[in-house]
Design a protein around this motif. Structure first.
Motif, PDB file in Angstrom:
ATOM      1  N   SER A 262       0.849  -1.191   0.000  1.00 23.61           N
ATOM      2  CA  SER A 262       0.000   0.000   0.000  1.00 23.61           C
ATOM      3  C   SER A 262       0.882   1.237   0.000  1.00 23.61           C
ATOM      4  CB  SER A 262      -0.920   0.010   1.219  1.00 23.61           C
ATOM      5  OG  SER A 262      -1.661   1.220   1.275  1.00 23.61           O
ATOM      6  N   MET A 263       0.806   2.020  -1.071  1.00 22.76           N
ATOM      7  CA  MET A 263       1.570   3.267  -1.139  1.00 22.76           C
ATOM      8  C   MET A 263       1.112   4.259  -0.085  1.00 22.76           C
ATOM      9  SD  MET A 263       1.931   3.958  -5.226  1.00 22.76           S
ATOM     10  CE  MET A 263       2.943   2.933  -6.301  1.00 22.76           C
ATOM     11  N   GLY A 264      -0.131   4.102   0.393  1.00 24.04           N
ATOM     12  CA  GLY A 264      -0.649   5.017   1.397  1.00 24.04           C
ATOM     13  C   GLY A 264      -0.286   4.634   2.813  1.00 24.04           C
ATOM     14  N   ALA A 265       0.267   3.437   3.019  1.00 23.76           N
ATOM     15  CA  ALA A 265       0.687   2.960   4.344  1.00 23.76           C
ATOM     16  C   ALA A 265       2.115   2.443   4.218  1.00 23.76           C
ATOM     17  CB  ALA A 265      -0.251   1.874   4.852  1.00 23.76           C
ATOM     18  N   PRO A 266       3.081   3.332   4.083  1.00 24.34           N
ATOM     19  CA  PRO A 266       4.459   2.922   3.752  1.00 24.34           C
ATOM     20  C   PRO A 266       5.162   2.124   4.834  1.00 24.34           C
ATOM     21  CG  PRO A 266       4.374   5.266   4.280  1.00 24.34           C
ATOM     22  CD  PRO A 266       2.952   4.792   4.211  1.00 24.34           C
ATOM     23  N   TYR A 267       4.630   2.128   6.070  1.00 21.73           N
ATOM     24  CA  TYR A 267       5.322   1.437   7.157  1.00 21.73           C
ATOM     25  C   TYR A 267       4.751   0.054   7.446  1.00 21.73           C
ATOM     26  CZ  TYR A 267       6.891   6.233   7.738  1.00 21.73           C
ATOM     27  OH  TYR A 267       7.402   7.478   7.514  1.00 21.73           O
ATOM     28  N   ILE A 268       3.810  -0.389   6.639  1.00 24.36           N
ATOM     29  CA  ILE A 268       3.258  -1.729   6.811  1.00 24.36           C
ATOM     30  C   ILE A 268       4.249  -2.758   6.248  1.00 24.36           C
ATOM     31  CG2 ILE A 268       1.426  -3.312   6.128  1.00 24.36           C
ATOM     32  CD1 ILE A 268       0.478  -1.324   8.141  1.00 24.36           C
ATOM     33  N   ARG A 269       4.586  -3.765   7.051  1.00 24.98           N
ATOM     34  CA  ARG A 269       5.468  -4.839   6.601  1.00 24.98           C
ATOM     35  C   ARG A 269       4.632  -6.031   6.150  1.00 24.98           C
ATOM     36  NH1 ARG A 269       9.772  -6.087  11.158  1.00 24.98           N
ATOM     37  NH2 ARG A 269       7.837  -6.331  12.344  1.00 24.98           N
ATOM     38  N   ASP A 270       4.932  -6.549   4.960  1.00 27.49           N
ATOM     39  CA  ASP A 270       4.185  -7.706   4.484  1.00 27.49           C
ATOM     40  C   ASP A 270       4.857  -8.994   4.946  1.00 27.49           C
ATOM     41  OD1 ASP A 270       6.431  -7.609   2.870  1.00 27.49           O
ATOM     42  OD2 ASP A 270       5.369  -8.310   1.089  1.00 27.49           O
ATOM     43  N   ASP A 271       4.210 -10.120   4.647  1.00 21.90           N
ATOM     44  CA  ASP A 271       4.707 -11.444   5.024  1.00 21.90           C
ATOM     45  C   ASP A 271       4.928 -11.535   6.535  1.00 21.90           C
ATOM     46  OD1 ASP A 271       5.490 -14.047   4.740  1.00 21.90           O
ATOM     47  OD2 ASP A 271       7.510 -13.583   4.010  1.00 21.90           O
TER      48      ASP A 271
END
Length: 531
Positions: free
Chosen positions: A291-300
């Motif tokens: 999500s470009m709007g939530a840059p601090y979200i880590r996936d996996d």
């Protein structure tokens, strides 16, 4: 500077209104130093201007915030900002059109919609939130970042635009059900094309369903969000050649062979009763969710967290417990998997006429399931105390804090630990003069190599009037291989009822056995106007 000109035009236009008031403040500050140092990113000379007017137009407040600095650099993202906003619903008669407008803004801001859509992303543009009755609608859009040309080892950044819409039932601060959509895209050609493909222009779609329920006057809160995303790493990649995907869908989404898909889920709940609070949260972010709007979200990543807090003895004593479990490599696509368990406990005492004491302890254990089965063990202990009393007619405030951090890795050759202690005394005399003395020490250890640092700081502030102050002091820091001595002088001097001048100065002498010695003089001056 276009927004600054717009603000001046609005001031002139609003001043012609029959019911118009203006208040606020503005300040200008400039600093000069005699030398540069590697540890400081501040230039030798810079200035900063802040302008914060508040307009009241027919009873509706409009707030503006302007920040302009000579530190603005086209090779970095924006530092200069201007934002004009209003919350008409907070000061309008219920049932009127203005009462539907929760907020409206233009300029640079960081609007929030949900955790997975618009969350802490910078937008230079406009935003609007409407809440007529039980219906809710919000929109925001503009430039997320400007294009930065590649330079040496810096790959640069494409210009990026972000747009988001949120609609549904209920206010986001209470019970609600909202559908949110985010679209972000890099502007292809906004910077010089890099043949090394260190960066590529990307595109992003995110759709989210957000739910919240507030029951029993806030005693129970239930919240949840599920989101799906499509992230295209390179919008220039070839299209997908497949008969199984409808062509209209490919044309609408812009999906190509570099596109990836993912989903994310966030659940949380909290219960408050009497002097107790219980909370729990769960989050799962699949690989590929972006999500470009939530840059601090880590996936996996998947995590589970619980918390319990309680007050005792008329809230003079408090205690809390928490636990967090997290893991990654959800689809076994990586060569290693890390799993962490973190525990925590705290207790606080705030008895009347006794020192306030807070104690916390938090150990953490992380296991890496890789070829060497590495394990990490960390722990954090902190104790702080504060006591204010009257001694011989003097107001004395004592504060002390000790923290111990320890990190153990594998065989122990890379172990790290840090122990710090701070003691601060503040004495207020009748003159009135406030004297503050502080002593701190820190011991760090990397492997089997310890290092000590000691710092002493003494300052006195004279307040001849409620608006005039002058501070004089100095500090000394010494370590195993370096020493630093400094003297400071700063104060605020009222020139008239609405104008204050601020002056500051600092002299620093640094010597080291391994780095270059230097001396540095810093001087600053500024003015503040309040109306």
């Amino acid at each position: 500077m276009k927004f600054t000109a717009l603000l001046l035009i609005l001031i002139i236009a609003f001043s012609a209104a029959a019911d118009f008031e203006i208040s606020g403040s503005t300040s200008f500050f400039s600093q000069y130093s005699t030398s540069d140092n590697a540890w400081s990113e501040l230039p030798n000379q810079f200035w900063r201007w802040r302008f914060n007017p508040v307009f009241r137009i027919y009873g509706i407040p409009v707030v503006a915030s302007v920040f302009v600095s000579s530190e603005e650099n086209m090779q970095r993202q924006n530092m200069n900002r201007i934002y004009i906003s209003s919350h008409p619903s907070a000061s309008s008669r219920e049932g009127s059109v203005q009462s539907w407008i929760s907020s409206i803004g233009i300029g640079a801001s960081n609007p929030y919609f949900t955790n997975f859509t618009l969350n802490a992303a910078y937008i230079s543009g406009a935003n609007l939130a409407l809440n007529p009755g039980g219906f809710y609608f919000a929109a925001a859009g503009g430039r997320n970042r400007r294009g930065i040309e590649p330079q040496d080892d810096d790959p640069g950044e494409y210009e990026r635009n972000l747009y988001a819409v949120q609609t549904g039932l209920g206010s986001p601060y209470g019970s609600h059900l909202h559908l949110s959509m985010l679209y972000g895209k890099d502007v292809n050609g906004s910077i010089t094309e890099d043949s090394t493909f260190r960066i590529t222009p990307s595109e992003n779609y995110v759709v989210s369903l957000d739910y919240g329920s507030v029951l029993f006057d806030g005693g129970l809160r239930l919240e949840g969000e599920i989101a799906g995303s499509m992230f295209t790493r390179d919008i220039r990649s070839p299209e997908i050649d497949s008969e199984e995907v409808p062509q209209w869908l490919l044309d609408f989404s812009g999906a190509n062979i570099s596109s990836g898909f993912g989903w994310a889920l966030d659940l949380s709940s909290s219960v408050r009763f009497s002097d107790n609070m219980l909370g729990a949260s769960f989050r799962r972010v699949e690989p590929g969710f972006q999500s470009m709007g939530a840059p601090y979200i880590r996936d996996d990543e998947i995590s589970l967290e619980t918390r319990a807090d309680k007050y005792f003895m008329d809230r003079q004593m408090s205690a809390g417990l928490w636990y967090r479990w997290e893991s990654d490599n959800l689809l076994n696509t990586k060569s290693s998997t890390s799993t962490a368990n973190t525990y925590g406990a705290r207790i606080g005492f705030s008895f009347r006429n006794f020192p306030r004491i807070h104690i916390s302890y938090s150990p953490s254990y992380t296991d890496m399931q890789d070829s060497v089965m590495t394990s990490f063990k960390t722990s954090m202990i902190s104790v702080s105390a504060n006591y204010r009393r009257n001694i011989a007619g003097l107001d004395v405030n004592s504060a002390a804090a000790v923290s111990v951090y320890d990190n153990s890795v594998g065989t122990g050759s890379s172990d790290y630990s840090s122990t710090s202690a701070v003691l601060r005394e503040t004495v207020t005399l009748d003159f009135p003069v406030v004297i503050t003395a502080c002593f701190s020490t820190r011991r760090t250890r990397l492997g089997s190599h310890p290092a000590w640092t000691y710092t002493g700081d003494l300052r006195g502030t004279w307040y001849p009037s409620h608006s005039l102050s002058m501070t004089l002091g100095g500090y000394y820091t010494t370590g195993d291989d370096e020493r630093k001595i400094g003297a400071v002088l700063y104060g605020g001097f009222p020139i008239c009822d609405f104008l204050t001048a601020n002056l500051s100065g600092e002299y620093i002498t640094f010597s080291s056995d391994i780095e270059k010695d230097y001396t540095k003089t810093i001087g600053g001056a500024g003015i503040t106007v309040i109306w």
